[in-house]
Design a protein around this motif. Structure first.
Motif, PDB file in Angstrom:
ATOM      1  N   THR A  51      55.575  55.037  28.160  1.00 28.62           N
ATOM      2  CA  THR A  51      56.398  55.303  29.348  1.00 28.62           C
ATOM      3  C   THR A  51      56.487  54.073  30.241  1.00 28.62           C
ATOM      4  N   LEU A  52      55.356  53.404  30.453  1.00 30.83           N
ATOM      5  CA  LEU A  52      55.349  52.223  31.322  1.00 30.83           C
ATOM      6  C   LEU A  52      56.165  51.085  30.707  1.00 30.83           C
ATOM      7  N   LYS A  53      56.068  50.907  29.401  1.00 33.37           N
ATOM      8  CA  LYS A  53      56.861  49.857  28.752  1.00 33.37           C
ATOM      9  C   LYS A  53      58.349  50.119  28.892  1.00 33.37           C
ATOM     10  N   TYR A  54      58.753  51.405  28.778  1.00 40.58           N
ATOM     11  CA  TYR A  54      60.173  51.742  28.918  1.00 40.58           C
ATOM     12  C   TYR A  54      60.643  51.541  30.349  1.00 40.58           C
ATOM     13  N   GLU A  55      59.802  51.948  31.328  1.00 35.67           N
ATOM     14  CA  GLU A  55      60.194  51.764  32.721  1.00 35.67           C
ATOM     15  C   GLU A  55      60.292  50.281  33.066  1.00 35.67           C
ATOM     16  N   ILE A  58      63.714  49.127  32.005  1.00 36.30           N
ATOM     17  CA  ILE A  58      64.755  49.601  32.925  1.00 36.30           C
ATOM     18  C   ILE A  58      64.738  48.788  34.221  1.00 36.30           C
ATOM     19  N   ASN A  59      63.552  48.527  34.741  1.00 39.12           N
ATOM     20  CA  ASN A  59      63.459  47.760  35.994  1.00 39.12           C
ATOM     21  C   ASN A  59      63.963  46.326  35.803  1.00 39.12           C
ATOM     22  N   ASP A  60      63.699  45.726  34.637  1.00 39.66           N
ATOM     23  CA  ASP A  60      64.205  44.372  34.382  1.00 39.66           C
ATOM     24  C   ASP A  60      65.728  44.354  34.394  1.00 39.66           C
ATOM     25  N   GLY A  61      66.343  45.371  33.781  1.00 34.82           N
ATOM     26  CA  GLY A  61      67.805  45.450  33.796  1.00 34.82           C
ATOM     27  C   GLY A  61      68.349  45.656  35.201  1.00 34.82           C
ATOM     28  N   LEU A  62      67.641  46.464  36.036  1.00 31.94           N
ATOM     29  CA  LEU A  62      68.090  46.715  37.401  1.00 31.94           C
ATOM     30  C   LEU A  62      67.961  45.455  38.258  1.00 31.94           C
ATOM     31  N   LEU A  63      66.880  44.670  38.061  1.00 29.94           N
ATOM     32  CA  LEU A  63      66.700  43.432  38.815  1.00 29.94           C
ATOM     33  C   LEU A  63      67.803  42.423  38.501  1.00 29.94           C
ATOM     34  N   GLN A  64      68.232  42.356  37.246  1.00 30.18           N
ATOM     35  CA  GLN A  64      69.319  41.442  36.896  1.00 30.18           C
ATOM     36  C   GLN A  64      70.591  41.781  37.650  1.00 30.18           C
ATOM     37  N   ARG A  65      70.898  43.063  37.782  1.00 26.77           N
ATOM     38  CA  ARG A  65      72.123  43.479  38.467  1.00 26.77           C
ATOM     39  C   ARG A  65      72.010  43.301  39.984  1.00 26.77           C
ATOM     40  N   LEU A 163      57.020  47.241  42.297  1.00 28.14           N
ATOM     41  CA  LEU A 163      56.784  48.254  41.270  1.00 28.14           C
ATOM     42  C   LEU A 163      56.463  47.606  39.919  1.00 28.14           C
ATOM     43  N   GLN A 164      57.156  46.502  39.612  1.00 31.39           N
ATOM     44  CA  GLN A 164      56.922  45.822  38.343  1.00 31.39           C
ATOM     45  C   GLN A 164      55.500  45.253  38.267  1.00 31.39           C
ATOM     46  N   VAL A 165      55.032  44.705  39.381  1.00 27.95           N
ATOM     47  CA  VAL A 165      53.667  44.162  39.395  1.00 27.95           C
ATOM     48  C   VAL A 165      52.649  45.282  39.178  1.00 27.95           C
ATOM     49  N   GLU A 166      52.792  46.379  39.892  1.00 30.02           N
ATOM     50  CA  GLU A 166      51.869  47.506  39.710  1.00 30.02           C
ATOM     51  C   GLU A 166      51.944  48.055  38.284  1.00 30.02           C
ATOM     52  N   LEU A 167      53.173  48.113  37.779  1.00 29.57           N
ATOM     53  CA  LEU A 167      53.360  48.653  36.420  1.00 29.57           C
ATOM     54  C   LEU A 167      52.662  47.767  35.383  1.00 29.57           C
ATOM     55  N   ASN A 168      52.788  46.455  35.532  1.00 30.43           N
ATOM     56  CA  ASN A 168      52.156  45.544  34.569  1.00 30.43           C
ATOM     57  C   ASN A 168      50.632  45.624  34.658  1.00 30.43           C
ATOM     58  N   LYS A 170      48.836  48.289  35.584  1.00 28.42           N
ATOM     59  CA  LYS A 170      48.430  49.549  34.982  1.00 28.42           C
ATOM     60  C   LYS A 170      48.552  49.499  33.448  1.00 28.42           C
ATOM     61  N   LEU A 171      49.620  48.842  32.997  1.00 33.42           N
ATOM     62  CA  LEU A 171      49.821  48.736  31.551  1.00 33.42           C
ATOM     63  C   LEU A 171      48.728  47.890  30.900  1.00 33.42           C
ATOM     64  N   ALA A 172      48.337  46.809  31.542  1.00 38.11           N
ATOM     65  CA  ALA A 172      47.274  45.957  30.992  1.00 38.11           C
ATOM     66  C   ALA A 172      45.963  46.718  30.913  1.00 38.11           C
ATOM     67  N   GLU A 173      45.649  47.544  31.942  1.00 36.41           N
ATOM     68  CA  GLU A 173      44.411  48.327  31.929  1.00 36.41           C
ATOM     69  C   GLU A 173      44.417  49.342  30.770  1.00 36.41           C
ATOM     70  N   LEU A 174      45.539  50.017  30.618  1.00 35.89           N
ATOM     71  CA  LEU A 174      45.603  51.021  29.542  1.00 35.89           C
ATOM     72  C   LEU A 174      45.497  50.378  28.157  1.00 35.89           C
ATOM     73  N   GLU A 175      46.166  49.241  27.966  1.00 37.71           N
ATOM     74  CA  GLU A 175      46.093  48.567  26.671  1.00 37.71           C
ATOM     75  C   GLU A 175      44.686  48.031  26.397  1.00 37.71           C
ATOM     76  N   LYS A 176      44.005  47.569  27.435  1.00 28.83           N
ATOM     77  CA  LYS A 176      42.626  47.129  27.258  1.00 28.83           C
ATOM     78  C   LYS A 176      41.733  48.289  26.879  1.00 28.83           C
ATOM     79  N   GLU A 177      41.928  49.453  27.531  1.00 26.63           N
ATOM     80  CA  GLU A 177      41.146  50.642  27.196  1.00 26.63           C
ATOM     81  C   GLU A 177      41.438  51.117  25.773  1.00 26.63           C
ATOM     82  N   GLU A 178      42.704  51.005  25.376  1.00 26.70           N
ATOM     83  CA  GLU A 178      43.083  51.434  24.023  1.00 26.70           C
ATOM     84  C   GLU A 178      42.465  50.525  22.956  1.00 26.70           C
ATOM     85  N   GLY A 179      42.302  49.226  23.284  1.00 31.41           N
ATOM     86  CA  GLY A 179      41.762  48.292  22.304  1.00 31.41           C
ATOM     87  C   GLY A 179      40.257  48.255  22.233  1.00 31.41           C
TER      88      GLY A 179
END
Length: 518
Positions: A51-55, A58-65, A163-168, A170-179
């Motif tokens: 979910t975080l990777k997909y969001e 989407i946020n990257d596309g919104l920032l470009q516009r 939001l992108q900073v917080e998302l990244n 959170k994503l790094a923490e989850l991936e570290k926990e998964e690994g």
């Protein structure tokens, strides 16, 4: 040797047998509950990562516009500050300028199980909603509406970046926990190598193989149609019987059928074979001007030409062809610079290559000469056997003679019709010999047939009544009659001795003709 077992600390076990539980709690139920908890946490963690990777996408596309919208506003600053400009129309025009292609307006599809409840809106809808939020924040009558809009859009850009900073994070923490743990899903193929050993191509024989004929004990079992069976030489013996009308040989047809297996040198190879042995200077010049002569086909063709020359009684030509063929083979086998390397070694005085090459030429030629001698000997023995095995007609009794009866051309009875049909099946040469009435001519024709074919002809002559044996009357009271009887007896005795000798030595076979009633 010290073994490091620290890598196994990351294994995640959900059914540890050493686990201790409260006495009032069932151990199996506790282990199953622990397993379900681990699997549920793992599933939720992976779903949250997707979910975080997909969001983030989407946020990257919104920032470009948003960046495009800010760039468009800055470019039209003078137009916006002009008197009488409607802010709503101006912002709508700016949104249309930064919209871009319609295909890019649709966001990518979410992964399975992510944002399934609501459909993701298009980027143009998101940008329109952002502008509406800025308009509500400004109120109805802002003092400087253009600068207020720019600051409002920049404020929303900062929010999305936050939001992108917080998302990244959170994503790094989850991936570290998964690994941290090694699970069954982490197993994958590191590398896989496979090799197939190809079978090497077998070298093609220099000469095409000839089919071998098999001699059987009962040749009659192989009979085909009347007078159309092939003899041991592969040619129709019925056609051989036609002494006056020879049949054209079929060698060309057979050669045409075996074109794929027929090997012979090209005109280039034949020209190279005419260079004398030892003239390496001319050989090198010829190869330099015609490099195609080094091909393997030319080598095989020259060897076959040498074999044929030896069979024709031309040993000098045969050895020269072998010499030139092996010269090409050595040039080809020595590698990329084989031509220059071979001639450098062969022309160096006292070099070992000269001795090796000459020994190879002599050995190869000796094998060809030996094989040709064997084939010539076999051919001679077969020809002698063919010449000695013949069928001839002779009367056993000296007082009798064999007469030839030709069926009428317009027969009336059934027996005569069958006899005429048999007569017409004979080859033309045999028919003319029978019509002459001379037994010697008939024997000449039979002598050109194979033994099996001649036996069949004699059998048909007897069945059709075309041979009859008649007795001769000799007066024994006169001196002439007594001498004639004496001569017949000596002749019969000599023929009997000849038959016995022929039986011992494989000589001429004779067919005894029984008396046939008219």
């Amino acid at each position: 040797m010290v073994v490091n077992y620290s890598k196994w600390d990351a294994l995640e076990l959900s059914d540890d047998s050493d686990i201790e539980v409260h006495p009032n709690v069932d151990k199996r139920s506790f282990i199953r509950a622990k397993q379900n908890q681990i699997h549920q946490q793992r599933f939720e963690r992976r779903h949250q990562i997707d979910t975080l990777k997909y969001e983030r996408i989407i946020n990257d596309g919104l920032l470009q516009r948003i960046d495009k919208l800010l760039h468009s506003l800055q470019e039209h600053t003078q137009q916006a500050t002009a008197p009488g400009v409607n802010p709503d129309d101006f912002m709508m025009q700016a949104l249309m300028d930064c919209a871009g292609d319609g295909a890019d307006d649709v966001p990518p599809k979410p992964p399975q199980g992510v944002h399934t409840q609501t459909e993701e809106p298009h980027y143009s809808v998101m940008m329109a909603s952002l502008v509406d939020q800025v308009k509500k924040e400004l109120g109805d009558n802002p003092q400087d509406w253009f600068q207020s809009y720019v600051k409002g859009v920049e404020g929303h850009k900062k929010k999305v970046n936050g939001l992108q900073v917080e998302l990244n994070q959170k994503l790094a923490e989850l991936e570290k926990e998964e690994g941290k743990k090694i699970t069954s899903d982490s197993i994958h193929t590191g590398f896989s190598v496979s090799s197939v050993a190809k079978e090497k191509e077998k070298p093609k024989p220099a000469t095409p193989s000839k089919p071998e004929t098999v001699e059987v004990l009962n040749p009659g079992a192989l009979k085909k149609d009347s007078l159309r069976r092939m003899d041991s030489a592969g040619q129709s013996s019925g056609a051989e019987a036609d002494v006056d009308e020879p049949v054209q040989k079929m060698s060309k047809v057979l050669d045409d059928e075996d074109d794929d297996e027929h090997i012979e040198p090209t005109e280039l190879g034949k020209a190279f074979a005419k260079i004398k042995m030892g003239d390496y200077k001319q050989c090198l010049q010829f190869i330099s001007e015609n490099h195609a002569v080094v091909a393997e086909r030319e080598t095989d063709g020259l060897l076959v030409q040498g074999f044929n020359a030896q069979m024709d009684g031309k040993p000098e030509v045969a050895k020269q062809c072998v010499h030139q063929a092996l010269l090409l083979q050595y040039c080809r086998s020595l590698g990329r610079d084989g031509v220059g390397l071979f001639f450098k070694r062969i022309t160096t005085s006292g070099h070992q290559a000269q001795k090796v090459f000459q020994e190879d030429v002599n050995t190869t030629y000796a094998r060809i000469r030996s094989r040709c001698a064997e084939l010539a000997k076999e051919k001679e023995s077969k020809s002698k056997a063919t010449e000695t095995e013949q069928i001839q007609l002779h009367a056993v009794d000296p007082n009798t003679s064999i007469h030839i009866n030709i069926p009428s051309e317009s027969p009336t009875e059934e027996v005569e019709v069958k006899a005429r049909e048999m007569f017409e099946t004979f080859p033309p040469g045999l028919q003319r010999a029978l019509e002459s009435g001379e037994l010697a001519k008939v024997n000449d024709v039979l002598g050109k047939m194979s033994v099996e074919e001649a036996e069949e002809v004699v059998e048909k002559l007897g069945e059709g009544g075309m041979l009859s044996v008649e007795e001769g009357v000799i007066d024994g009271t006169t001196e002439e009659g007594r001498e004639k009887l004496k001569g017949l007896e000596e002749k019969a005795r000599a023929e009997k001795l000849a038959e016995e000798a022929a039986a011992r030595n494989g000589g001429v076979e004779e067919i005894e003709v029984a008396d046939v009633d008219d």
